[in-house]
Scaffold this active site. Structure first.
Site, PDB file in Angstrom:
ATOM      1  N   ASP A   1       0.689  -1.152   0.074  1.00 40.83           N
ATOM      2  CA  ASP A   1      -0.024   0.011  -0.083  1.00 40.83           C
ATOM      3  C   ASP A   1       0.873   1.342   0.008  1.00 40.83           C
ATOM      4  O   ASP A   1       2.222   1.168   0.447  1.00 40.83           O
ATOM      5  CB  ASP A   1      -0.930   0.148   1.154  1.00 40.83           C
TER       6      ASP A   1
HETATM    7  C1  BGC Z   1      -4.932   3.195  -0.268  1.00 42.01           C
HETATM    8  C2  BGC Z   1      -5.056   2.186  -1.272  1.00 42.01           C
HETATM    9  C3  BGC Z   1      -4.844   2.731  -2.626  1.00 42.01           C
HETATM   10  C4  BGC Z   1      -3.672   3.499  -2.609  1.00 42.01           C
HETATM   11  C5  BGC Z   1      -3.007   4.159  -3.725  1.00 42.01           C
HETATM   12  C6  BGC Z   1      -3.794   4.281  -0.073  1.00 42.01           C
HETATM   13  O1  BGC Z   1      -3.786   5.342   0.487  1.00 42.01           O
HETATM   14  O2  BGC Z   1      -4.907   2.412   1.022  1.00 42.01           O
HETATM   15  O3  BGC Z   1      -6.351   1.305  -1.219  1.00 42.01           O
HETATM   16  O4  BGC Z   1      -4.976   1.566  -3.607  1.00 42.01           O
HETATM   17  O5  BGC Z   1      -3.668   4.469  -1.633  1.00 42.01           O
HETATM   18  O6  BGC Z   1      -4.028   5.262  -4.354  1.00 42.01           O
END
Ligand code: BGC
Length: 764
Positions: free
Chosen positions: A287
């Site tokens: 993540d």
């Molecule tokens: C989220 C993810 C997301 C990623 C990219 C993170 O803050 O938890 O679900 O895919 O950002 O935007």
């Protein structure tokens, strides 16, 4: 203790600051970074790439050949994000730049679950995850996934950061709207269908957030303490099915810790379970900003690091140091010191390129640019899918004296002829008008679909269109004073009051109240519009009031007894208003069934602070397997609305249950008859009750099927239960085992209406 690292998306302070800038950056950055196109990575029969561009070879052989041909710098280039990062690269979440001399295409990652969202524009915003799960319709979910994947490809994106499949452990989970509810079986079925659909395109799906990422409060640091059996039985099955059944190309490790280590450096999760037990052969991507180390992450099984920005040193006091743990310098130092081996790096790169070969990313490369960024990716077919999911995912919780569908209702105060139009329909609520609806058809955070350029069909517009066709008249008030709601409701034949709750990534909901929010780009924040008083005023003034809840999860309903009907379309996407109006007028059925229990009140499920949100940095999952309806059933608690519940416009009878052993599982069949006078669909559900000594919850969903029947028509529904339907995880033996003895089988339209009962003794 090290200070928690934060990303822009997750910091409580930053969203407002950068909200306005964000969408601007997407466009500006896109323009600034419009580089000349690289050589297309097409099939090269006899060039330098011939060894791995040969489609007759297996994806693994091609991946091996490519890795053999790479030098160390090329390999290290593959395991971390490229510059410019994040939204500045055509509004995407991140990318790994192409290596044209090796025919390696760009790997471009974007959010996600409700369509090609985040900072993308001109794409279809589909209903959110919880609505997708509410359809209980794998074929429709696959169509949805296929449409999402097609739009991604058209936008120059080849990894969709979806679906999210964390379990609704608490009713206030902020990202509940992105996920598939509280049941691991339903979540698994939905995840498999959506992934298959996305990967019908040369686009990889991403199963996230692995794992036990069930709260937004302290999401960057909290340590989820959960026993192995609970994890395998409740929190992991959707990921397991994504790997084993849908061959998902990538898995995203979560922000939180799981039983100590952070998810992205968690060897039991990333290596033992994911690769050894399940045989995952794609890549693990972090993540955004979830990486906390170089060597432990490499050794645990993280393949690709992602973050929001490559922060300059001056910003480390704010965002934490070392935002690139997989930078070439760090990895080279670890290699030099002998802390990791070249085989680690080879394995990581292999994991990344293998699914790219398998799913056609080399043959059908994407190249982000201003043109795809601005391109309109929606199509009439995709809008139809959005409409279908919106209607099929709408759950009708109440329909007193068949108030709905409107076209069949008796006349009210204006005395028009029943069924012949001439009615006055009062539409009430901020969320019903185009501005409110633009903010209420998608949840906040990375998955937010901006709907830009604006083309959300609001409930008001949808209802106006239908009303016109039926010869009805529509009046509208915002309802925020309560008085206008009361007045409008009192002069109408039918009232439709629309309320919303602005759930968002990064924060759990404080309670089950209704708080609307406004969104700028992906950032949504609460605004002070009073809605509970508005609903009270409407239902008091007119019992023929339909309450529509555009929400991301369960909400409280103190006005429920007075309401005539209640519909939950969740966040309904671009076509929300059209779908809602067609349901209200009976052109379509509300086809949804609840993927999670609605509690009577916030406190009905009594979490201690240690359980949720946690104490001393730990959230202890001491409730074990008793999540969602499993808890209500074990405690004999009556919820407001049970798991699996949802009404349609007709009625069904169940009969003739037959249960027999089949292989290592069982075969269950029964008859369902439409006893009403309208065509309609139902979702018969099969629950299994393990023998008491197995120590399982009273019963668990193990099969279902959506059936559509004409009036009077009946069908025999056959559901196969495999061995796993009867198995429990045995942590001592590290495998699934079937407890010998009599397993109860219960069949019905929802978890609290199980009309047929039988039993089977599986062979195990
Ligand atoms: C989220 C993810 C997301 C990623 C990219 C993170 O803050 O938890 O679900 O895919 O950002 O935007």
């Amino acid at each position: 203790m090290t200070r928690p690292r934060r990303t822009l998306l997750t910091s409580r302070l930053t969203p407002r600051l950068i909200s306005g800038l964000a969408s601007l950056l997407g466009l500006l950055g896109a323009a600034l970074t419009a580089l000349p196109p690289l050589a297309p990575a097409g099939a090269v029969a006899d060039g330098p790439c011939a060894a791995w561009m040969d489609r007759s070879k297996s994806p693994s052989a091609r991946a091996d050949a490519l890795v053999r041909a790479m030098d160390l710098d090329q390999k290290l280039h593959m395991v971390t994000f490229g510059n410019p990062p994040w939204v500045t690269y055509y509004g995407t979440a991140g990318h790994v730049t192409a290596i044209p001399e090796l025919c390696v295409p760009d790997l471009v990652l974007s959010d996600a679950g409700s369509g090609v969202a985040g900072l993308q524009i001109a794409t279809t915003v589909f209903p959110s995850g919880v609505a997708q799960a509410s359809t209980w319709d794998p074929a429709l979910q696959r169509r949805l996934g296929r449409a999402i994947g097609a739009e991604a490809h058209r936008k120059g994106i080849n990894v969709m950061l979806a679906p999210g499949m964390n379990i609704a452990r608490t009713p206030v989970l902020g990202r509940n709207f992105e996920y598939f509810g509280e049941d691991p079986y339903l979540a698994s079925r939905t995840a498999v269908s959506v992934i298959n659909g996305i990967q019908d395109n040369p686009v990889l799906a991403d199963a996230k957030h692995y794992a036990v990422n069930n709260q937004e409060t302290d999401r960057m640091t909290v340590d989820a303490r959960v026993d192995e059996r609970t994890m395998r039985d409740i929190y992991l099955p959707a990921f397991e099915a994504s790997v084993k059944e849908a061959n998902v190309g990538s898995v995203m490790c979560a922000y939180n810790r799981v039983n100590g280590p952070y998810a992205c450096e968690n060897r039991p999760l990333l290596t033992k379970i994911l690769r050894r037990d399940w045989g995952f052969d794609g890549f693990v991507v972090s993540d955004w900003g979830a990486v906390h180390s170089t060597v432990p992450s490499v050794k645990a099984g993280l393949d690709l690091e992602m973050n929001v920005f490559d922060f300059p040193a001056q910003l480390t006091p704010i965002f934490g140091a070392g935002s690139r743990y997989y930078g070439a310098d760090s990895l080279k130092a670890a290699l030099r010191d002998g802390k990791i081996k070249p085989s680690h790096i080879n394995g990581m790169v292999r994991n990344i390129v293998r699914p790219m070969f398998e799913h056609g990313l080399f043959e059908d490369p994407v190249k982000p640019g201003l043109d795809p960024y601005l391109r309109d990716a929606t199509t009439p077919e995709h809008l139809a899918v959005a409409r279908d999911v919106a209607a099929e995912g709408t759950v009708m919780l109440k329909n007193r004296r068949d108030l709905l569908p409107i076209d069949e209702t008796e006349t009210g105060t204006t005395g028009a002829a029943g069924g012949a139009g001439g009615r006055t329909i009062a539409v009430i609520g901020w969320a019903a008008n185009p501005i409110g609806a633009a903010n209420a058809t998608s949840g906040g955070g990375s998955s937010h679909g901006s709907g830009l350029p604006p083309r959300v069909v609001s409930p008001l517009e949808g209802i106006q269109r239908q009303a016109r066709a039926h010869g009805d008249r529509v009046i509208y008030v915002e309802g925020s004073s309560g008085l206008d709601a009361r007045l409008a409701a009192s002069v109408a034949d039918v009232v439709v009051v629309v309320a919303t709750d602005g759930s968002t990534e990064g924060a759990d909901r404080p309670d089950l109240g209704l708080r609307p929010s406004v969104c700028v780009a992906v950032f949504c924040s609460a605004i002070p519009i009073e809605q509970e008083a508005m609903i009270e005023a409407a239902v008091e003034a007119n019992p023929r009031t339909v309450v529509v809840l555009d929400v991301g999860g369960p909400v409280r309903m103190p006005w429920l007894d007075k309401a005539g009907a209640v519909l939950v379309p969740w966040y309904g996407g671009l076509e929300h208003g059209n779908a809602l109006a067609s349901v209200l007028y009976g052109e379509r059925e509300p086809g949804g069934r609840l993927p999670q229990t609605f509690p009577r009140s916030e406190g009905q499920v009594p979490f201690t602070q240690q359980q949720y949100p946690g104490r001393d940095g730990k959230a202890v999952y001491s409730e074990g397997l008793l999540v969602g309806y499993r808890w209500y059933d074990a405690k004999r608690e009556r919820p407001l609305f049970p798991f699996g519940f949802g009404l349609g416009y007709t009625t069904f009878r169940y009969s003739d249950l037959s249960v027999r052993r089949a292989g290592k599982g069982a075969s269950v069949s029964f008859r369902v008859r439409n006893t009403g006078d309208r065509v309609g669909s139902d979702v018969p559900q099969v629950y299994v009750a393990a023998p008491r000594r197995a120590g399982e919850p009273p019963r668990q969903l193990k099969g279902f099927e959506k059936v559509e029947l004409q009036p009077g028509e009946s069908t025999r529904v056959r559901i196969t239960l495999d061995r796993r339907a009867f198995a429990q995880w045995d942590p001592r033996r590290d495998r699934w085992k079937v407890t010998p003895g009599r397993h109860g089988i219960a069949v019905g339209p929802h978890s609290r209406d199980l009309r047929l009962r039988g039993a089977v003794r599986p062979r195990g």
